[in-house]
Design a protein around this motif. Sequence first.
Motif, PDB file in Angstrom:
ATOM      1  N   PHE A  37       0.837  -1.210   0.000  1.00 36.47           N
ATOM      2  CA  PHE A  37       0.000   0.000   0.000  1.00 36.47           C
ATOM      3  C   PHE A  37       0.871   1.258   0.000  1.00 36.47           C
ATOM      4  O   PHE A  37       0.527   2.258  -0.661  1.00 36.47           O
ATOM      5  N   ALA A  38       1.998   1.230   0.713  1.00 41.02           N
ATOM      6  CA  ALA A  38       2.919   2.370   0.694  1.00 41.02           C
ATOM      7  C   ALA A  38       3.400   2.631  -0.737  1.00 41.02           C
ATOM      8  O   ALA A  38       3.533   3.784  -1.164  1.00 41.02           O
ATOM      9  N   GLY A  39       3.629   1.549  -1.489  1.00 39.30           N
ATOM     10  CA  GLY A  39       4.010   1.703  -2.894  1.00 39.30           C
ATOM     11  C   GLY A  39       2.881   2.295  -3.719  1.00 39.30           C
ATOM     12  O   GLY A  39       3.105   3.113  -4.618  1.00 39.30           O
ATOM     13  N   ASP A  40       1.634   1.901  -3.417  1.00 38.64           N
ATOM     14  CA  ASP A  40       0.477   2.462  -4.117  1.00 38.64           C
ATOM     15  C   ASP A  40       0.378   3.969  -3.873  1.00 38.64           C
ATOM     16  O   ASP A  40       0.085   4.745  -4.799  1.00 38.64           O
ATOM     17  N   LEU A  41       0.612   4.398  -2.635  1.00 39.03           N
ATOM     18  CA  LEU A  41       0.551   5.824  -2.303  1.00 39.03           C
ATOM     19  C   LEU A  41       1.664   6.588  -3.012  1.00 39.03           C
ATOM     20  O   LEU A  41       1.437   7.696  -3.516  1.00 39.03           O
ATOM     21  N   PHE A  42       2.844   5.991  -3.060  1.00 33.98           N
ATOM     22  CA  PHE A  42       3.954   6.646  -3.766  1.00 33.98           C
ATOM     23  C   PHE A  42       3.597   6.873  -5.231  1.00 33.98           C
ATOM     24  O   PHE A  42       3.788   7.968  -5.776  1.00 33.98           O
ATOM     25  N   ARG A  43       3.048   5.853  -5.882  1.00 32.70           N
ATOM     26  CA  ARG A  43       2.658   6.000  -7.290  1.00 32.70           C
ATOM     27  C   ARG A  43       1.537   7.027  -7.444  1.00 32.70           C
ATOM     28  O   ARG A  43       1.502   7.778  -8.423  1.00 32.70           O
ATOM     29  N   MET A  44       0.621   7.078  -6.472  1.00 33.61           N
ATOM     30  CA  MET A  44      -0.469   8.051  -6.519  1.00 33.61           C
ATOM     31  C   MET A  44       0.082   9.473  -6.518  1.00 33.61           C
ATOM     32  O   MET A  44      -0.348  10.326  -7.316  1.00 33.61           O
ATOM     33  N   TYR A  45       1.039   9.742  -5.639  1.00 31.68           N
ATOM     34  CA  TYR A  45       1.603  11.090  -5.567  1.00 31.68           C
ATOM     35  C   TYR A  45       2.452  11.415  -6.799  1.00 31.68           C
ATOM     36  O   TYR A  45       2.462  12.553  -7.266  1.00 31.68           O
ATOM     37  N   CYS A  46       3.140  10.415  -7.337  1.00 33.79           N
ATOM     38  CA  CYS A  46       3.916  10.642  -8.569  1.00 33.79           C
ATOM     39  C   CYS A  46       2.993  10.978  -9.734  1.00 33.79           C
ATOM     40  O   CYS A  46       3.285  11.870 -10.541  1.00 33.79           O
ATOM     41  N   ARG A  47       1.862  10.273  -9.830  1.00 36.55           N
ATOM     42  CA  ARG A  47       0.913  10.544 -10.903  1.00 36.55           C
ATOM     43  C   ARG A  47       0.299  11.939 -10.724  1.00 36.55           C
ATOM     44  O   ARG A  47       0.090  12.660 -11.704  1.00 36.55           O
ATOM     45  N   TYR A  48       0.000  12.299  -9.477  1.00 38.16           N
ATOM     46  CA  TYR A  48      -0.548  13.637  -9.218  1.00 38.16           C
ATOM     47  C   TYR A  48       0.466  14.703  -9.618  1.00 38.16           C
ATOM     48  O   TYR A  48       0.108  15.707 -10.262  1.00 38.16           O
ATOM     49  N   ALA A  49       1.726  14.488  -9.263  1.00 38.12           N
ATOM     50  CA  ALA A  49       2.774  15.451  -9.624  1.00 38.12           C
ATOM     51  C   ALA A  49       2.878  15.595 -11.138  1.00 38.12           C
ATOM     52  O   ALA A  49       3.023  16.708 -11.667  1.00 38.12           O
ATOM     53  N   GLU A  50       2.788  14.488 -11.855  1.00 42.50           N
ATOM     54  CA  GLU A  50       2.835  14.537 -13.320  1.00 42.50           C
ATOM     55  C   GLU A  50       1.677  15.359 -13.868  1.00 42.50           C
ATOM     56  O   GLU A  50       1.846  16.159 -14.803  1.00 42.50           O
ATOM     57  N   ARG A  51       0.498  15.178 -13.295  1.00 45.49           N
ATOM     58  CA  ARG A  51      -0.700  15.868 -13.788  1.00 45.49           C
ATOM     59  C   ARG A  51      -0.593  17.384 -13.644  1.00 45.49           C
ATOM     60  O   ARG A  51      -1.106  18.125 -14.482  1.00 45.49           O
ATOM     61  N   VAL A  52       0.045  17.842 -12.569  1.00 44.67           N
ATOM     62  CA  VAL A  52       0.127  19.290 -12.327  1.00 44.67           C
ATOM     63  C   VAL A  52       1.467  19.881 -12.772  1.00 44.67           C
ATOM     64  O   VAL A  52       1.712  21.074 -12.582  1.00 44.67           O
ATOM     65  N   GLY A  53       2.328  19.054 -13.359  1.00 47.88           N
ATOM     66  CA  GLY A  53       3.579  19.563 -13.909  1.00 47.88           C
ATOM     67  C   GLY A  53       4.705  19.712 -12.903  1.00 47.88           C
ATOM     68  O   GLY A  53       5.630  20.508 -13.114  1.00 47.88           O
ATOM     69  N   TRP A  54       4.656  18.938 -11.809  1.00 44.72           N
ATOM     70  CA  TRP A  54       5.738  18.964 -10.837  1.00 44.72           C
ATOM     71  C   TRP A  54       6.750  17.860 -11.131  1.00 44.72           C
ATOM     72  O   TRP A  54       6.466  16.924 -11.873  1.00 44.72           O
ATOM     73  N   LYS A  55       7.913  17.980 -10.515  1.00 44.95           N
ATOM     74  CA  LYS A  55       8.983  17.003 -10.703  1.00 44.95           C
ATOM     75  C   LYS A  55       9.205  16.231  -9.405  1.00 44.95           C
ATOM     76  O   LYS A  55       9.191  16.818  -8.323  1.00 44.95           O
ATOM     77  N   THR A  56       9.409  14.926  -9.488  1.00 45.61           N
ATOM     78  CA  THR A  56       9.688  14.118  -8.307  1.00 45.61           C
ATOM     79  C   THR A  56      11.109  13.556  -8.374  1.00 45.61           C
ATOM     80  O   THR A  56      11.588  13.197  -9.453  1.00 45.61           O
ATOM     81  N   GLU A  57      11.765  13.494  -7.216  1.00 48.51           N
ATOM     82  CA  GLU A  57      13.122  12.945  -7.117  1.00 48.51           C
ATOM     83  C   GLU A  57      13.189  12.040  -5.890  1.00 48.51           C
ATOM     84  O   GLU A  57      12.941  12.493  -4.768  1.00 48.51           O
ATOM     85  N   ILE A  58      13.518  10.779  -6.089  1.00 45.68           N
ATOM     86  CA  ILE A  58      13.653   9.854  -4.963  1.00 45.68           C
ATOM     87  C   ILE A  58      14.903  10.197  -4.169  1.00 45.68           C
ATOM     88  O   ILE A  58      15.965  10.476  -4.734  1.00 45.68           O
ATOM     89  N   VAL A  59      14.786  10.181  -2.847  1.00 47.57           N
ATOM     90  CA  VAL A  59      15.928  10.410  -1.958  1.00 47.57           C
ATOM     91  C   VAL A  59      16.474   9.076  -1.490  1.00 47.57           C
ATOM     92  O   VAL A  59      17.656   8.786  -1.612  1.00 47.57           O
ATOM     93  N   ASP A  60      15.605   8.228  -0.946  1.00 47.13           N
ATOM     94  CA  ASP A  60      16.027   6.923  -0.448  1.00 47.13           C
ATOM     95  C   ASP A  60      14.813   6.008  -0.395  1.00 47.13           C
ATOM     96  O   ASP A  60      13.671   6.473  -0.337  1.00 47.13           O
ATOM     97  N   PHE A  61      15.052   4.685  -0.418  1.00 44.21           N
ATOM     98  CA  PHE A  61      13.940   3.746  -0.368  1.00 44.21           C
ATOM     99  C   PHE A  61      14.426   2.416   0.185  1.00 44.21           C
ATOM    100  O   PHE A  61      15.609   2.080   0.120  1.00 44.21           O
ATOM    101  N   ASN A  62      13.498   1.668   0.743  1.00 47.21           N
ATOM    102  CA  ASN A  62      13.760   0.327   1.247  1.00 47.21           C
ATOM    103  C   ASN A  62      12.631  -0.550   0.735  1.00 47.21           C
ATOM    104  O   ASN A  62      11.516  -0.509   1.255  1.00 47.21           O
ATOM    105  N   GLU A  63      12.920  -1.306  -0.306  1.00 47.02           N
ATOM    106  CA  GLU A  63      11.882  -2.095  -0.971  1.00 47.02           C
ATOM    107  C   GLU A  63      11.482  -3.307  -0.138  1.00 47.02           C
ATOM    108  O   GLU A  63      12.266  -3.847   0.644  1.00 47.02           O
ATOM    109  N   SER A  64      10.238  -3.730  -0.339  1.00 47.38           N
ATOM    110  CA  SER A  64       9.715  -4.924   0.324  1.00 47.38           C
ATOM    111  C   SER A  64       9.812  -6.113  -0.633  1.00 47.38           C
ATOM    112  O   SER A  64       9.718  -5.940  -1.856  1.00 47.38           O
TER     113      SER A  64
END
Length: 358
Positions: A126-153
């Motif tokens: 679900f945390a991954g789903d939320l991350f993708r949700m915010y990335c898609r929202y950023a794309e829609r409004v023309g913002w840029k996203t940059e990953i800082v760090d992550f710990n995959e499951s």
Amino acid sequence: MFDRLEDIEKRYEDLSESINDPDTIADNALWSRLVKEHSTLMPIVEKYRQYKVCKNDIDEARSVLEESTDEELRSLAKEELAEGTVRLDKIGEELKLLLLPKDPNDEKNVVVEIRGGAGGDEANIFAGDLFRMYCRYAERVGWKTEIVDFNESELGGYREISFMVKGNGAYSKLKYESGVHRVQRVPSTESGGRIHTSTATVAVMPEVEAVDVKLNMNDCRFDVFRASGNGGQCVNTTDSAVRLTHMPTGIVISCQDEKSQLRNKEKALKVLMSKLYDMEQQKQHDEISAERKSQIGRGNRNERIRTYNFPQGRVTDHRIGLTLYKLDSVLDGQLDELTDALITAERAEKLKEGSEAV
């Protein structure tokens, strides 16, 4: 209120002259600051001028009613007076909204941290789903996203992921996302078809400059290590990843997204400053909440703010009691309906507080 509006209009007129002055234009930093202030005041001044024109039209209509005996003119004046009064009230309410104190962080970029909470692997997915949700929202409004760090499951998603969102007004929209997000659905690993409830926490912090935070570099320890995970051919060939430890608070930040050690160090410092600033903001919020708890905006980080129910296809924001049966659209980054409702509710709350104070 009107004395304040007169002062704002005078300041706006002074700024209009200053930004066209050759001496001001020659000083790029000063000119940029004045232009920004000018653009901030513009909607208030334009609305106030509309108010004054409308008020003048109403006064003229009243004069006709008091002085004229011509029935046709009086009929027109009555109509103008009725329409003008409604319009004046509407403009007055809009002015009150424009005069509400603005969050000084609203125009800033943000640092977002998402962590899987209760629910094990499903929470991480679900945390991954939320991350993708915010990335898609950023794309829609023309913002840029940059990953800082992550710990995959292992089964997908993230135990935790931190990233930056860069764009005009990013904090003004994303600040409402801080809190506990709950999901109700049947996990792919569930053979019995039972609905599970899991959570993920979201923290949204404004990106701040060094002038906003007192940071002693002697309190910071940097360690370098070899980056891991997806990142191309160079990812494991150099010690480019950085681990920053802030010794007074125990905050640890890892950054491995950039191939340059210097860039990772700079990004880690930005995240640290945002965290330190956020800690101070949360402290102030908690002090205010001891007297009056606001349900909107920067709420308690442990507060459940939203539920995503898959069987019913609904999303419910518990702070304002809003339910949308648009789960797929929301998870695809269409957050405007939720965000606009939260902004409207917060403004209404502030207006209420202002009227009660009077």
